[in-house]
Design a protein around this motif. Structure first.
Motif, PDB file in Angstrom:
ATOM      1  N   ASP A 192       0.780  -0.948  -0.047  1.00  0.00           N
ATOM      2  CA  ASP A 192      -0.309  -0.134   0.045  1.00  0.00           C
ATOM      3  C   ASP A 192       0.457   0.858  -0.012  1.00  0.00           C
ATOM      4  OD1 ASP A 192      -3.096  -1.247  -0.045  1.00  0.00           O
ATOM      5  OD2 ASP A 192      -1.893  -1.887   2.189  1.00  0.00           O
ATOM      6  N   VAL A 193       0.988   1.220  -0.989  1.00  0.00           N
ATOM      7  CA  VAL A 193       2.703   2.785  -1.379  1.00  0.00           C
ATOM      8  C   VAL A 193       1.468   3.800  -2.079  1.00  0.00           C
ATOM      9  CG1 VAL A 193       4.027   3.489  -2.183  1.00  0.00           C
ATOM     10  CG2 VAL A 193       4.444   0.970  -1.613  1.00  0.00           C
ATOM     11  N   PRO A 194       1.284   5.160  -1.533  1.00  0.00           N
ATOM     12  CA  PRO A 194       1.756   5.699  -1.116  1.00  0.00           C
ATOM     13  C   PRO A 194       1.419   5.535   0.500  1.00  0.00           C
ATOM     14  CG  PRO A 194       1.050   7.353  -1.627  1.00  0.00           C
ATOM     15  CD  PRO A 194       1.003   5.785  -2.521  1.00  0.00           C
ATOM     16  N   GLU A 195       0.533   5.075   0.900  1.00  0.00           N
ATOM     17  CA  GLU A 195      -1.042   5.112   1.686  1.00  0.00           C
ATOM     18  C   GLU A 195      -0.229   4.663   3.546  1.00  0.00           C
ATOM     19  OE1 GLU A 195      -1.674   3.843  -0.763  1.00  0.00           O
ATOM     20  OE2 GLU A 195      -3.539   3.647  -0.793  1.00  0.00           O
ATOM     21  N   VAL A 196       1.084   3.874   3.495  1.00  0.00           N
ATOM     22  CA  VAL A 196       1.722   3.442   4.469  1.00  0.00           C
ATOM     23  C   VAL A 196       2.738   4.145   4.957  1.00  0.00           C
ATOM     24  CG1 VAL A 196       3.483   2.141   3.369  1.00  0.00           C
ATOM     25  CG2 VAL A 196       2.789   1.668   5.398  1.00  0.00           C
ATOM     26  N   PHE A 197       3.056   4.563   4.082  1.00  0.00           N
ATOM     27  CA  PHE A 197       3.804   6.296   4.385  1.00  0.00           C
ATOM     28  C   PHE A 197       3.770   6.554   6.103  1.00  0.00           C
ATOM     29  CE2 PHE A 197       6.493   5.918   0.242  1.00  0.00           C
ATOM     30  CZ  PHE A 197       6.077   5.009   0.194  1.00  0.00           C
ATOM     31  N   GLU A 198       2.047   6.698   6.047  1.00  0.00           N
ATOM     32  CA  GLU A 198       1.751   7.593   7.052  1.00  0.00           C
ATOM     33  C   GLU A 198       1.650   7.401   8.399  1.00  0.00           C
ATOM     34  OE1 GLU A 198      -1.993   9.114   6.782  1.00  0.00           O
ATOM     35  OE2 GLU A 198      -2.036   9.041   3.795  1.00  0.00           O
ATOM     36  N   ILE A 199       2.014   5.665   8.399  1.00  0.00           N
ATOM     37  CA  ILE A 199       2.000   5.291   9.389  1.00  0.00           C
ATOM     38  C   ILE A 199       3.964   4.677  10.174  1.00  0.00           C
ATOM     39  CG2 ILE A 199      -0.268   4.796  10.566  1.00  0.00           C
ATOM     40  CD1 ILE A 199       0.698   1.970   9.260  1.00  0.00           C
ATOM     41  N   THR A 200       4.844   4.951   8.512  1.00  0.00           N
ATOM     42  CA  THR A 200       5.742   4.433   8.656  1.00  0.00           C
ATOM     43  C   THR A 200       6.722   4.924   9.396  1.00  0.00           C
ATOM     44  OG1 THR A 200       6.924   2.186   7.710  1.00  0.00           O
ATOM     45  CG2 THR A 200       6.555   4.185   6.881  1.00  0.00           C
ATOM     46  N   ASP A 201       7.846   4.417  10.076  1.00  0.00           N
ATOM     47  CA  ASP A 201       8.792   5.462  10.545  1.00  0.00           C
ATOM     48  C   ASP A 201      10.288   5.430   9.227  1.00  0.00           C
ATOM     49  OD1 ASP A 201       8.099   5.688  12.739  1.00  0.00           O
ATOM     50  OD2 ASP A 201       8.455   4.157  13.778  1.00  0.00           O
TER      51      ASP A 201
END
Lengths: 240, 260
Positions: A192-201
């Motif tokens: 789920d790119v880029p959605e997952v970038f919102e929660i990942t470090d």
């Protein structure tokens, strides 16, 4: 042994026949962080996770947690399709690791399971079977089962597979919220790119058996490696 | 041709090696399990209690048919009075343990193989590993132990109902003397015969449960196609191999028991 890194993978390699899936991979996962492994389908993301969890035997390499080689005493795994036992109800599914691996009394297990059911808002489903609850609830049950043994790390294998955008964000929200609440470390495989970038470090981009990019989402956007650009912004080659 | 034969031979030896390791693991994994009694009781219900009706029905009809057939043969030698002995020894020594085992494999063995195969496909077995639960200890060991308890008990039930079936057809229908029927049985059947029958049941229970569990457990490797068709394939194979194993083991055991 380093102090601020709990999960260390060194020189991990895995091949299936002639196909090299993992090629001498090194990864460090900092305590309490959320790391997401991205990459094309079939590139070996789930293989990496399974090698780390001990579900697959790597051809080479070591995995250390707090300097202890090979085993994952405080690690849980969340499967793509949840892997809940369909003949056990929600309570029994969550209680399973406690019942089978610890010597707690029945009342103590009940107390712990009820606490986590309360925290994950699963009260209405306590005595229902997996087939009787929604997809989102199943994810929460799987998370509850993963959390019940107080793991330091949870490995998530494509936790949003087959979910609509709303539920997908719901799962991401759940992971992010409970990570803050319980303080576990997350290593996730996701498409789920880029959605997952919102929660990942951190992001680890797996390509050709190697970690081709390792950094924060900001670093990725600031200096996107050329081969990763089409992956982040896919376009149709033909127009209608 | 020679290459193919050799290849199949190596595969067979390799499979037997895997099955032996699986058997050892299922024995070794039982004691470290929590809630052992609860798991065995549940497995006894699945393997034993559920198979009682089919065992009794097949036992009764086997006895009935055997009574008719043996009466027909014995009348040719004017030896109808030996019917009880012939029925009882045939059932106790051969038919009882073999038919009971085949019935249990058909009902409980196939269910066991399919259940474990589905759990493999649904990643439930992997989930057990990640929870630090030994999957063989959790899924297989209690079933093997339950089979060791259930097979002899069901075989004993089959033997008793089969002998009664022979009584019904031989005595009630064909007029063999009731006293002669029972006297011949008590005279000819020894405790050793009953012990041999139980030994066979014990061995069949151990081997067939392992074969069925093994096929289900490794359905992802053993099946030629993945998914539900793979489970169907390994379940069928489990029943077929178990049936052959029962007959082969019966031959080996009988050879040893008769020459003793």
């Amino acid at each position: 042994m380093s102090i601020n890194k709990i999960l260390q993978v060194r020189g991990m390699s895995k091949r299936f026949g002639d196909l090299v899936v993992l090629d001498n991979i090194d990864i460090d996962i900092p305590i309490g962080s959320h790391t997401t492994v991205i990459g094309k389908s079939g590139i070996g993301k789930s293989v990496l996770l399974k090698c780390m969890a001990g579900l697959l035997e790597p051809d080479a390499g070591i995995v250390e947690i707090d300097g202890k080689k090979g085993s994952f005493p405080h690690c849980s795994y969340m499967f793509q399709q949840n892997a809940l036992f369909d003949s056990f109800n929600v309570f029994e599914n969550i209680a399973l690791p406690l019942r089978e691996t610890q010597t707690l009394k029945r009342e103590e297990i009940r107390e712990k399971v009820e606490q986590i059911i309360e925290k994950l808002d699963l009260n209405s489903a306590t005595y229902k079977y997996p087939a009787e609850i929604s997809g989102g609830m199943k994810k929460r049950v799987a998370l509850a089962r993963a959390l019940i043994t107080n793991p330091e790390i949870i490995l998530f294998d494509e936790p949003t597979t087959g979910l609509d955008p709303l539920r997908k964000y719901g799962v991401f929200d759940m992971i992010s919220t409970y990570r803050k609440k319980f303080g576990f470390t997350v290593l996730m495989v996701s498409h789920d790119v880029p959605e997952v970038f919102e929660i990942t470090d951190q992001i680890a981009w797996l390509e050709g058996g190697k970690i081709a990019f390792w950094g924060t989402p900001d670093e990725l956007y600031a200096d996107t490696p050329a081969p990763l650009k089409p992956f982040l912004n896919p376009k149709l080659e033909t127009s209608l | 041709m020679i290459y193919k034969l050799g290849n199949n031979g190596i595969k067979l030896i390799s499979e037997l090696g895997e099955l032996t390791l699986f058997a050892l693991s299922s024995i070794k994994s039982f004691l470290p399990q929590n809630h052992r009694l609860e798991k065995i009781v549940r497995a006894i219900y699945e393997i034993g209690v559920r198979c009682v009706p089919i065992t009794l029905i097949v036992g009764l009809f086997t006895g009935l048919v055997l009574g008719l057939q043996l009466f027909y043969v014995l009348t040719k030698f004017s030896s109808e009075s030996l019917l009880g002995q012939a029925v009882a020894l045939s059932i106790i020594l051969e038919i009882g343990p073999v038919f009971t085992a085949i019935m249990i494999v058909g009902q409980a063995g196939s269910a066991l193989s399919a259940e474990i195969g589905i759990q493999r496909n649904a990643e439930q077995i992997d989930a057990l590993s990640t929870m630090k639960i030994n999957p063989i200890g959790f899924l297989v060991s209690p079933r093997v132990l339950a089979a060791l308890i259930c097979f002899p008990i069901l075989t004993a039930a089959f033997n008793i109902i089969g002998i009664w079936g022979g009584y019904l057809s031989g005595v009630a229908m064909l007029g063999v003397d009731s006293g002669a029927y029972w006297t011949r049985i008590f005279e000819s059947v020894s405790g050793q015969n009953v012990a041999d029958s139980m030994l066979k049941a014990f061995v069949f229970g151990f081997l067939t449960t392992l074969v069925c569990a093994f096929q289900g457990y490794y359905t992802h490797i053993k099946a030629s196609v993945p998914g539900s068709r793979g489970v169907s394939e390994t379940t069928t194979r489990a029943v077929v191999i178990s049936s052959i194993v029962i007959l082969a083991a019966d031959f080996v055991l009988t050879s040893f028991l008769l020459v003793r």
